[in-house]
Write a protein that holds these residues in place. Structure first.
Motif, mmCIF file in Angstrom:
data_model
loop_
_atom_site.group_PDB
_atom_site.id
_atom_site.type_symbol
_atom_site.label_atom_id
_atom_site.label_comp_id
_atom_site.label_asym_id
_atom_site.label_seq_id
_atom_site.Cartn_x
_atom_site.Cartn_y
_atom_site.Cartn_z
ATOM 1 N N ASP A 162 0.833 -1.207 0.000
ATOM 2 C CA ASP A 162 0.000 0.000 0.000
ATOM 3 C C ASP A 162 0.867 1.256 0.000
ATOM 4 O O ASP A 162 0.598 2.201 -0.761
ATOM 5 N N ILE A 163 1.883 1.279 0.858
ATOM 6 C CA ILE A 163 2.747 2.455 0.940
ATOM 7 C C ILE A 163 3.386 2.733 -0.417
ATOM 8 O O ILE A 163 3.387 3.865 -0.901
ATOM 9 N N ARG A 164 3.905 1.682 -1.059
ATOM 10 C CA ARG A 164 4.533 1.867 -2.370
ATOM 11 C C ARG A 164 3.502 2.313 -3.404
ATOM 12 O O ARG A 164 3.757 3.213 -4.201
ATOM 13 N N HIS A 165 2.340 1.687 -3.395
ATOM 14 C CA HIS A 165 1.278 2.049 -4.343
ATOM 15 C C HIS A 165 0.882 3.515 -4.185
ATOM 16 O O HIS A 165 0.783 4.256 -5.174
ATOM 17 N N THR B 121 1.293 9.173 -6.014
ATOM 18 C CA THR B 121 1.432 10.476 -5.355
ATOM 19 C C THR B 121 0.225 10.811 -4.475
ATOM 20 O O THR B 121 -0.184 11.964 -4.362
ATOM 21 N N ASN B 122 -0.320 9.791 -3.835
ATOM 22 C CA ASN B 122 -1.398 9.971 -2.860
ATOM 23 C C ASN B 122 -0.718 10.066 -1.494
ATOM 24 O O ASN B 122 -0.647 9.099 -0.742
ATOM 25 N N TRP B 123 -0.172 11.254 -1.213
ATOM 26 C CA TRP B 123 0.685 11.429 -0.043
ATOM 27 C C TRP B 123 -0.049 11.215 1.264
ATOM 28 O O TRP B 123 0.505 10.659 2.209
ATOM 29 N N HIS B 124 -1.291 11.661 1.339
ATOM 30 C CA HIS B 124 -2.058 11.495 2.578
ATOM 31 C C HIS B 124 -2.244 10.008 2.903
ATOM 32 O O HIS B 124 -2.021 9.585 4.043
ATOM 33 N N ALA B 125 -2.634 9.225 1.904
ATOM 34 C CA ALA B 125 -2.831 7.788 2.119
ATOM 35 C C ALA B 125 -1.509 7.098 2.444
ATOM 36 O O ALA B 125 -1.455 6.188 3.282
ATOM 37 N N MET B 126 -0.421 7.540 1.800
ATOM 38 C CA MET B 126 0.888 6.964 2.093
ATOM 39 C C MET B 126 1.263 7.244 3.549
ATOM 40 O O MET B 126 1.742 6.371 4.258
ATOM 41 N N ALA B 127 1.029 8.469 3.992
ATOM 42 C CA ALA B 127 1.341 8.838 5.373
ATOM 43 C C ALA B 127 0.533 8.002 6.359
ATOM 44 O O ALA B 127 1.069 7.538 7.376
ATOM 45 N N GLN B 128 -0.735 7.774 6.056
ATOM 46 C CA GLN B 128 -1.585 6.970 6.945
ATOM 47 C C GLN B 128 -1.099 5.520 7.017
ATOM 48 O O GLN B 128 -1.054 4.930 8.097
ATOM 49 N N SER C 155 11.603 6.595 -2.840
ATOM 50 C CA SER C 155 11.887 5.289 -3.435
ATOM 51 C C SER C 155 12.986 4.558 -2.664
ATOM 52 O O SER C 155 12.867 3.365 -2.368
ATOM 53 N N ALA C 156 14.036 5.264 -2.303
ATOM 54 C CA ALA C 156 15.132 4.649 -1.545
ATOM 55 C C ALA C 156 14.663 4.210 -0.158
ATOM 56 O O ALA C 156 15.039 3.142 0.327
ATOM 57 N N LEU C 157 13.823 5.022 0.469
ATOM 58 C CA LEU C 157 13.284 4.655 1.781
ATOM 59 C C LEU C 157 12.420 3.405 1.688
ATOM 60 O O LEU C 157 12.506 2.512 2.532
ATOM 61 N N LEU C 158 11.605 3.350 0.652
ATOM 62 C CA LEU C 158 10.757 2.167 0.458
ATOM 63 C C LEU C 158 11.603 0.929 0.196
ATOM 64 O O LEU C 158 11.312 -0.148 0.729
ATOM 65 N N ASP C 159 12.625 1.076 -0.623
ATOM 66 C CA ASP C 159 13.520 -0.059 -0.892
ATOM 67 C C ASP C 159 14.159 -0.555 0.402
ATOM 68 O O ASP C 159 14.225 -1.764 0.652
ATOM 69 N N GLU C 160 14.617 0.369 1.233
ATOM 70 C CA GLU C 160 15.250 -0.012 2.494
ATOM 71 C C GLU C 160 14.246 -0.682 3.429
ATOM 72 O O GLU C 160 14.547 -1.696 4.066
ATOM 73 N N LEU C 161 13.044 -0.138 3.500
ATOM 74 C CA LEU C 161 12.000 -0.714 4.350
ATOM 75 C C LEU C 161 11.658 -2.129 3.908
ATOM 76 O O LEU C 161 11.542 -3.047 4.727
ATOM 77 N N GLU C 162 11.519 -2.314 2.598
ATOM 78 C CA GLU C 162 11.190 -3.634 2.067
ATOM 79 C C GLU C 162 12.335 -4.624 2.252
ATOM 80 O O GLU C 162 12.107 -5.833 2.352
ATOM 81 N N THR C 163 13.558 -4.148 2.315
ATOM 82 C CA THR C 163 14.710 -5.003 2.572
ATOM 83 C C THR C 163 14.797 -5.373 4.053
ATOM 84 O O THR C 163 15.131 -6.507 4.398
#
Length: 109
Positions: free
Chosen positions: A34-37, A42-49, A86-94
């Motif tokens: 969900d966070i990546r999607h 660019t749905n920043w509010h949903a990403m933040a939630q 993108s880098a943060l998401l990659d690190e989180l997923e790793t």
């Protein structure tokens, strides 16, 4: 890198810890997706939630590195700041599989 803060787990009742780890294992992959999607859309509010929700699970289990990334993603989402997402998401997923593995190896019967 230390994936877990053992002191956080010491405060949890041993009887429920296996269930919490199982829930972390089953709920985190959809939240990561969900966070990546939301970031891609660019749905920043949903990403933040979604990052906030995952952060809560991470904090509860002492997964401090994951929690810190979620905190940063939440803040970036609240500010509509896409730099480094993108880098943060990659690190989180790793970090996730290694964190789950450490929880399972060290805290399940």
């Amino acid at each position: 890198m230390k994936l877990l803060a053992p002191e956080a787990l010491q405060h949890l009742p041993a009887a429920i810890l296996p269930r919490l780890i199982q829930m972390f294992g089953s709920t985190t992959p959809p939240l990561l997706a969900d966070i990546r999607h939301y970031a891609n859309d660019t749905n920043w509010h949903a990403m933040a939630q979604a990052a906030h929700k995952l952060k809560g699970s991470c904090v509860g289990l002492g997964a401090e590195p994951m929690a810190e990334i979620c905190k940063t993603l939440q803040h970036k989402g609240e500010q509509s700041d896409n730099t480094g997402i993108s880098a943060l998401l990659d690190e989180l997923e790793t970090l996730y599989p290694a964190t789950l593995s450490e929880l399972q190896q060290n805290h399940l019967p």
